[in-house]
Scaffold this active site. Sequence first.
Site, PDB file in Angstrom:
ATOM      1  N   ASN A 196      20.611 -17.344 -30.766  1.00 52.71           N
ATOM      2  CA  ASN A 196      20.788 -17.302 -29.576  1.00 52.71           C
ATOM      3  C   ASN A 196      20.708 -18.902 -29.105  1.00 52.71           C
ATOM      4  O   ASN A 196      19.803 -19.342 -28.985  1.00 52.71           O
ATOM      5  CB  ASN A 196      19.993 -16.296 -28.763  1.00 52.71           C
ATOM      6  CG  ASN A 196      20.023 -16.546 -27.269  1.00 52.71           C
ATOM      7  OD1 ASN A 196      20.986 -17.134 -26.690  1.00 52.71           O
ATOM      8  ND2 ASN A 196      19.075 -15.929 -26.558  1.00 52.71           N
TER       9      ASN A 196
ATOM     10  N   LYS B  50      21.522 -19.821 -26.238  1.00 44.51           N
ATOM     11  CA  LYS B  50      21.156 -20.231 -24.902  1.00 44.51           C
ATOM     12  C   LYS B  50      22.037 -21.086 -24.190  1.00 44.51           C
ATOM     13  O   LYS B  50      23.202 -21.135 -24.592  1.00 44.51           O
ATOM     14  CB  LYS B  50      19.808 -20.445 -24.665  1.00 44.51           C
ATOM     15  CG  LYS B  50      18.787 -19.563 -25.593  1.00 44.51           C
ATOM     16  CD  LYS B  50      17.238 -19.646 -25.250  1.00 44.51           C
ATOM     17  CE  LYS B  50      16.623 -18.280 -25.857  1.00 44.51           C
ATOM     18  NZ  LYS B  50      15.031 -18.461 -25.845  1.00 44.51           N
TER      19      LYS B  50
ATOM     20  N   HIS C 295      18.565  -9.600 -22.396  1.00 44.80           N
ATOM     21  CA  HIS C 295      17.391 -10.678 -22.662  1.00 44.80           C
ATOM     22  C   HIS C 295      16.398 -11.041 -21.737  1.00 44.80           C
ATOM     23  O   HIS C 295      16.797 -10.672 -20.322  1.00 44.80           O
ATOM     24  CB  HIS C 295      17.984 -12.109 -23.229  1.00 44.80           C
ATOM     25  CG  HIS C 295      17.380 -12.932 -23.774  1.00 44.80           C
ATOM     26  ND1 HIS C 295      16.275 -13.809 -23.003  1.00 44.80           N
ATOM     27  CD2 HIS C 295      17.075 -13.489 -25.075  1.00 44.80           C
ATOM     28  CE1 HIS C 295      15.807 -14.513 -24.000  1.00 44.80           C
ATOM     29  NE2 HIS C 295      16.059 -14.322 -25.004  1.00 44.80           N
TER      30      HIS C 295
ATOM     31  N   GLU D 172      15.310 -13.508 -20.343  1.00 46.44           N
ATOM     32  CA  GLU D 172      15.473 -14.674 -19.534  1.00 46.44           C
ATOM     33  C   GLU D 172      16.439 -14.053 -18.522  1.00 46.44           C
ATOM     34  O   GLU D 172      16.729 -14.833 -17.286  1.00 46.44           O
ATOM     35  CB  GLU D 172      16.145 -15.853 -20.263  1.00 46.44           C
ATOM     36  CG  GLU D 172      14.787 -16.486 -21.016  1.00 46.44           C
ATOM     37  CD  GLU D 172      15.162 -17.282 -22.222  1.00 46.44           C
ATOM     38  OE1 GLU D 172      16.353 -17.544 -22.539  1.00 46.44           O
ATOM     39  OE2 GLU D 172      14.300 -17.580 -23.110  1.00 46.44           O
TER      40      GLU D 172
ATOM     41  N   GLU E  68      11.425  -8.519 -28.460  1.00 50.28           N
ATOM     42  CA  GLU E  68      11.169 -10.026 -28.213  1.00 50.28           C
ATOM     43  C   GLU E  68       9.841 -10.161 -27.177  1.00 50.28           C
ATOM     44  O   GLU E  68      10.257 -10.089 -26.019  1.00 50.28           O
ATOM     45  CB  GLU E  68      12.297 -10.705 -27.627  1.00 50.28           C
ATOM     46  CG  GLU E  68      13.574 -10.954 -28.494  1.00 50.28           C
ATOM     47  CD  GLU E  68      14.394 -11.987 -28.303  1.00 50.28           C
ATOM     48  OE1 GLU E  68      14.470 -12.819 -29.084  1.00 50.28           O
ATOM     49  OE2 GLU E  68      14.866 -12.197 -27.244  1.00 50.28           O
TER      50      GLU E  68
ATOM     51  N   GLY F 184       9.741 -19.017 -27.277  1.00 47.61           N
ATOM     52  CA  GLY F 184      10.069 -20.724 -27.101  1.00 47.61           C
ATOM     53  C   GLY F 184       8.603 -21.129 -26.862  1.00 47.61           C
ATOM     54  O   GLY F 184       8.521 -22.119 -26.381  1.00 47.61           O
TER      55      GLY F 184
ATOM     56  N   SER G  36      10.044 -17.276 -31.270  1.00 49.47           N
ATOM     57  CA  SER G  36       9.143 -18.224 -31.808  1.00 49.47           C
ATOM     58  C   SER G  36       9.499 -18.181 -33.562  1.00 49.47           C
ATOM     59  O   SER G  36       8.790 -18.580 -34.304  1.00 49.47           O
ATOM     60  CB  SER G  36       7.899 -18.518 -31.606  1.00 49.47           C
ATOM     61  OG  SER G  36       7.829 -18.771 -30.437  1.00 49.47           O
TER      62      SER G  36
HETATM   63  P1  PGA Z   1      12.874 -18.893 -29.455  1.00 46.47           P
HETATM   64  O1  PGA Z   1      13.940 -17.615 -28.655  1.00 46.47           O
HETATM   65  O2  PGA Z   1      13.352 -18.402 -31.082  1.00 46.47           O
HETATM   66  O3  PGA Z   1      13.143 -20.111 -29.251  1.00 46.47           O
HETATM   67  O4  PGA Z   1      11.465 -18.069 -29.243  1.00 46.47           O
HETATM   68  C1  PGA Z   1      14.175 -16.482 -29.050  1.00 46.47           C
HETATM   69  C2  PGA Z   1      15.072 -15.749 -27.929  1.00 46.47           C
HETATM   70  O5  PGA Z   1      14.925 -15.850 -26.737  1.00 46.47           O
HETATM   71  O6  PGA Z   1      16.101 -15.052 -28.613  1.00 46.47           O
END
Ligand code: PGA
Length: 249
Positions: free
Chosen positions: A10, A12, A93, A95, A163, A169, A208
């Site tokens: 992803n 983003k 997601h 976010e 997640e 992150g 992560s």
């Molecule tokens: P990350 O993000 O691997 O940077 O923690 C995962 C995600 O949000 O899909």
Amino acid sequence: MARRKYVVGNWKMNGTTTALAEARAIFAAAGEHPGVDVALCPPFTLIGAMAGAVPGAAVGGQDCHSAASGAFTGSVAADMLVDAGASLVIVGHSERREGCGESDADVRAKAEAALAAGLSVILCVGEPRTVREAGGAIDYVLAQIAGSVPDDFAADRLAIAYEPIWAIGTGLVPTVADVAAMHGAIRGALAARFGDAAQAMRLLYGGSVNGDNAAELLGAGDVDGALVGGASLTAAKFVPIVAAAAALG
Ligand code: PGA
């Protein structure tokens, strides 16, 4: 039932056309691990270029609107993703759930629209830190599943990504035991609702994931792959995760 491992990047809000070289390198290396399904979800603006640059690659969107068309400034319909060359889409997601106020009902409507357009779906769920600390993570995630997973779909076309929001992150990850407990609970809830079809649905872990922890996290019970953010932006970081998935078969 044997489920193929699935590793999805992803990107983003990262990547312009200069990043296509990384996508080419990622898909070329992924081709050396034919037992693993690999996909990349770049920003909307790169979907067409990436699908064109790497023929046959699984390229996806990071969101879609639930409507087919209309006065929705800034939004993209599922059919438009297909038209651009996408074969999958991420919905729900955190976010977007948190940052854009998307409810379970919104996420479900998006998933239904995507499936109707012929896309595969990665539907994200996950608890905030306060909920994990209060011991309510499994109940919280199962409620998200109940509210956002559609009723009717081909089981191999909808994957769930667990997640935990506090792991995205941050460099923090749950224990392997906690991941296995959550994935087992998700599989159980899907089996109660969909019967045997639940055995064909893939459950990804996200938050992560990197080349150092992928083998452990992907080796947890009922984990069929990973949804990867930061470590999916370069072949150097992403390919070791694909290789770890391949080693687990
Ligand atoms: P990350 O993000 O691997 O940077 O923690 C995962 C995600 O949000 O899909």
